[in-house]
Design a protein around this motif. Structure first.
Motif, mmCIF file in Angstrom:
data_model
loop_
_atom_site.group_PDB
_atom_site.id
_atom_site.type_symbol
_atom_site.label_atom_id
_atom_site.label_comp_id
_atom_site.label_asym_id
_atom_site.label_seq_id
_atom_site.Cartn_x
_atom_site.Cartn_y
_atom_site.Cartn_z
ATOM 1 N N MET A 180 29.160 47.091 39.369
ATOM 2 C CA MET A 180 29.453 46.942 37.955
ATOM 3 C C MET A 180 30.077 48.237 37.415
ATOM 4 O O MET A 180 30.577 48.996 38.221
ATOM 5 N N PRO A 181 30.064 48.498 36.101
ATOM 6 C CA PRO A 181 30.825 49.632 35.580
ATOM 7 C C PRO A 181 30.676 50.909 36.401
ATOM 8 O O PRO A 181 29.588 51.260 36.853
ATOM 9 N N GLY A 182 31.805 51.604 36.586
ATOM 10 C CA GLY A 182 31.798 52.819 37.386
ATOM 11 C C GLY A 182 31.332 54.028 36.602
ATOM 12 O O GLY A 182 30.745 53.922 35.527
ATOM 13 N N ALA A 183 31.633 55.216 37.153
ATOM 14 C CA ALA A 183 31.176 56.452 36.539
ATOM 15 C C ALA A 183 31.739 56.630 35.129
ATOM 16 O O ALA A 183 31.122 57.277 34.283
ATOM 17 N N ASP A 184 32.925 56.035 34.887
ATOM 18 C CA ASP A 184 33.523 56.154 33.562
ATOM 19 C C ASP A 184 32.999 55.104 32.594
ATOM 20 O O ASP A 184 33.397 55.057 31.428
ATOM 21 N N VAL A 241 32.583 39.920 44.315
ATOM 22 C CA VAL A 241 33.438 40.206 43.172
ATOM 23 C C VAL A 241 33.524 38.999 42.239
ATOM 24 O O VAL A 241 33.491 37.847 42.666
ATOM 25 N N GLY A 242 33.621 39.257 40.937
ATOM 26 C CA GLY A 242 33.826 38.183 39.970
ATOM 27 C C GLY A 242 35.267 37.714 40.023
ATOM 28 O O GLY A 242 36.189 38.527 40.150
ATOM 29 N N ILE A 243 35.482 36.406 39.910
ATOM 30 C CA ILE A 243 36.829 35.850 40.067
ATOM 31 C C ILE A 243 37.209 35.025 38.839
ATOM 32 O O ILE A 243 36.539 34.043 38.512
ATOM 33 N N VAL A 244 38.288 35.443 38.180
ATOM 34 C CA VAL A 244 38.863 34.679 37.074
ATOM 35 C C VAL A 244 40.226 34.172 37.522
ATOM 36 O O VAL A 244 41.099 34.968 37.869
ATOM 37 N N MET A 245 40.414 32.863 37.544
ATOM 38 C CA MET A 245 41.731 32.309 37.837
ATOM 39 C C MET A 245 42.444 32.102 36.510
ATOM 40 O O MET A 245 41.930 31.437 35.608
ATOM 41 N N LEU A 246 43.637 32.681 36.389
ATOM 42 C CA LEU A 246 44.442 32.593 35.181
ATOM 43 C C LEU A 246 45.816 32.078 35.589
ATOM 44 O O LEU A 246 46.589 32.796 36.222
ATOM 45 N N THR A 247 46.102 30.838 35.265
ATOM 46 C CA THR A 247 47.271 30.177 35.824
ATOM 47 C C THR A 247 47.872 29.175 34.851
ATOM 48 O O THR A 247 47.212 28.746 33.908
ATOM 49 N N GLY A 248 49.124 28.818 35.108
ATOM 50 C CA GLY A 248 49.779 27.800 34.304
ATOM 51 C C GLY A 248 49.452 26.395 34.747
ATOM 52 O O GLY A 248 49.864 25.425 34.110
ATOM 53 N N ARG A 249 48.694 26.252 35.825
ATOM 54 C CA ARG A 249 48.361 24.921 36.360
ATOM 55 C C ARG A 249 47.125 24.401 35.625
ATOM 56 O O ARG A 249 46.015 24.863 35.858
ATOM 57 N N SER A 250 47.345 23.425 34.748
ATOM 58 C CA SER A 250 46.279 22.947 33.862
ATOM 59 C C SER A 250 45.690 21.599 34.261
ATOM 60 O O SER A 250 44.792 21.100 33.585
ATOM 61 N N ALA A 251 46.181 20.988 35.338
ATOM 62 C CA ALA A 251 45.674 19.680 35.743
ATOM 63 C C ALA A 251 44.200 19.768 36.130
ATOM 64 O O ALA A 251 43.741 20.786 36.657
ATOM 65 N N LEU A 252 43.459 18.694 35.853
ATOM 66 C CA LEU A 252 42.026 18.672 36.148
ATOM 67 C C LEU A 252 41.763 18.956 37.623
ATOM 68 O O LEU A 252 40.839 19.704 37.969
ATOM 69 N N GLU A 253 42.578 18.361 38.501
ATOM 70 C CA GLU A 253 42.347 18.566 39.933
ATOM 71 C C GLU A 253 42.519 20.029 40.338
ATOM 72 O O GLU A 253 41.829 20.524 41.240
ATOM 73 N N ASP A 254 43.423 20.751 39.665
ATOM 74 C CA ASP A 254 43.591 22.178 39.952
ATOM 75 C C ASP A 254 42.386 22.972 39.461
ATOM 76 O O ASP A 254 41.911 23.886 40.140
ATOM 77 N N ARG A 255 41.901 22.621 38.267
ATOM 78 C CA ARG A 255 40.720 23.301 37.719
ATOM 79 C C ARG A 255 39.521 23.112 38.634
ATOM 80 O O ARG A 255 38.800 24.073 38.958
ATOM 81 N N ALA A 299 30.750 39.443 33.560
ATOM 82 C CA ALA A 299 30.033 40.636 34.029
ATOM 83 C C ALA A 299 28.544 40.527 33.723
ATOM 84 O O ALA A 299 27.701 40.914 34.546
ATOM 85 N N ARG A 300 28.201 39.998 32.536
ATOM 86 C CA ARG A 300 26.780 39.804 32.203
ATOM 87 C C ARG A 300 26.132 38.810 33.153
ATOM 88 O O ARG A 300 24.991 39.001 33.596
ATOM 89 N N ARG A 301 26.839 37.736 33.462
ATOM 90 C CA ARG A 301 26.302 36.733 34.385
ATOM 91 C C ARG A 301 26.104 37.310 35.786
ATOM 92 O O ARG A 301 25.147 36.976 36.484
ATOM 93 N N MET A 302 27.007 38.187 36.194
ATOM 94 C CA MET A 302 26.883 38.822 37.499
ATOM 95 C C MET A 302 25.669 39.745 37.541
ATOM 96 O O MET A 302 24.957 39.807 38.552
ATOM 97 N N ARG A 303 25.425 40.467 36.438
ATOM 98 C CA ARG A 303 24.226 41.315 36.378
ATOM 99 C C ARG A 303 22.974 40.451 36.422
ATOM 100 O O ARG A 303 21.975 40.812 37.048
#
Length: 239
Positions: free
Chosen positions: A1-5, A80-94, A123-127
């Motif tokens: 999670m958050p580093g030294a900074d 690692v936490g994974i966020v998919m950010l894409t132009g593919r909006s079809a239900l099957e892709d989701r 990040a909260r869910r990962m913690r």
């Protein structure tokens, strides 16, 4: 999670150069440290090995290996936490993205304020997911430790060793209940865990639908899931 900074470290995989730059600058402005931004999977893997990240943001449509494959590979190898950010909006892709390993699936265009909120919520869910594993095992009774979430929380293992592969929402739901260590978790609190995936709001009755389907799924796999409804409160993992 958050580093030294104190900043969450983000890795980007996006083949559109303009949007990649916009994301990197925008997320930096919202208080994240963007460690790298790549336009293909091969470069992304190399940079991730050099600079581990807390959360990665993946496009689906990429030259060579696509984002769905990248998400599946990362889920098998890394917490690692994974966020998919894409132009593919079809239900099957989701569904493909979430079942393949993404924690969150979002479609373009996206507001950077919403994306930053999603990242912080993830990040909260990962913690939350890590907390039970950091607890002293000696404080748990045999009954409390007989069920477990393994492989980063994607597999529920019963006392007899039987296992059940979970979807992203099932994983989030069970993590919350098992972290509560025998206490009931309200429907409202559970619904709030899913709000980033449902910008229009997550109806409380959908929690009940999720539980019903999860119970049926467990039963078909030969497991009696110890998830009980507590009248006027919510749900409890009573094992």
């Amino acid at each position: 999670m958050p580093g030294a900074d104190g900043l969450l470290c983000i890795g980007l995989l996006e083949d559109d150069a303009d949007f990649r730059e916009e994301l990197a600058l925008g997320l930096g402005g919202y208080g994240f440290r963007v460690a790298f931004a790549c336009d293909n999977a091969a470069a992304f893997y190399r940079r991730l090995q050099e600079q581990p990240c807390d959360i990665v943001i993946l496009d689906a449509h990429l030259p060579g290996e696509d984002g769905f494959s990248v998400a599946t590979r990362l889920r098998a190898l890394s917490p690692v936490g994974i966020v998919m950010l894409t132009g593919r909006s079809a239900l099957e892709d989701r569904v493909r993205g979430l079942e393949g390993g993404a924690d969150v699936y979002m479609t373009k265009p996206v507001d950077l304020l919403e994306l930053s909120s999603v990242i912080r919520s993830l990040a909260r869910r990962m913690r939350l997911a890590k907390a039970p594993r950091l607890a002293d095992a000696e404080t748990r009774t045999p009954a409390e430790s007989s069920w477990s979430l393994q492989d980063g929380g994607w597999i529920l293992v019963a006392p007899d060793g039987a296992s059940l592969h979970l979807s992203a929402q099932e994983r989030t739901f069970l993590m919350a209940l098992m972290d509560a260590a025998g206490s009931a978790v309200s429907r409202q609190a559970l619904a709030e865990l899913f709000l980033p995936e449902s910008p229009g709001g997550f109806e409380l009755r959908r929690i009940d639908v999720l539980v019903s389907r999860l119970r049926a799924k467990a039963q078909s796999a030969g497991l009696k899931l110890p998830v009980l409804s507590v009248r006027g409160q919510g749900y409890v993992f009573a094992a």
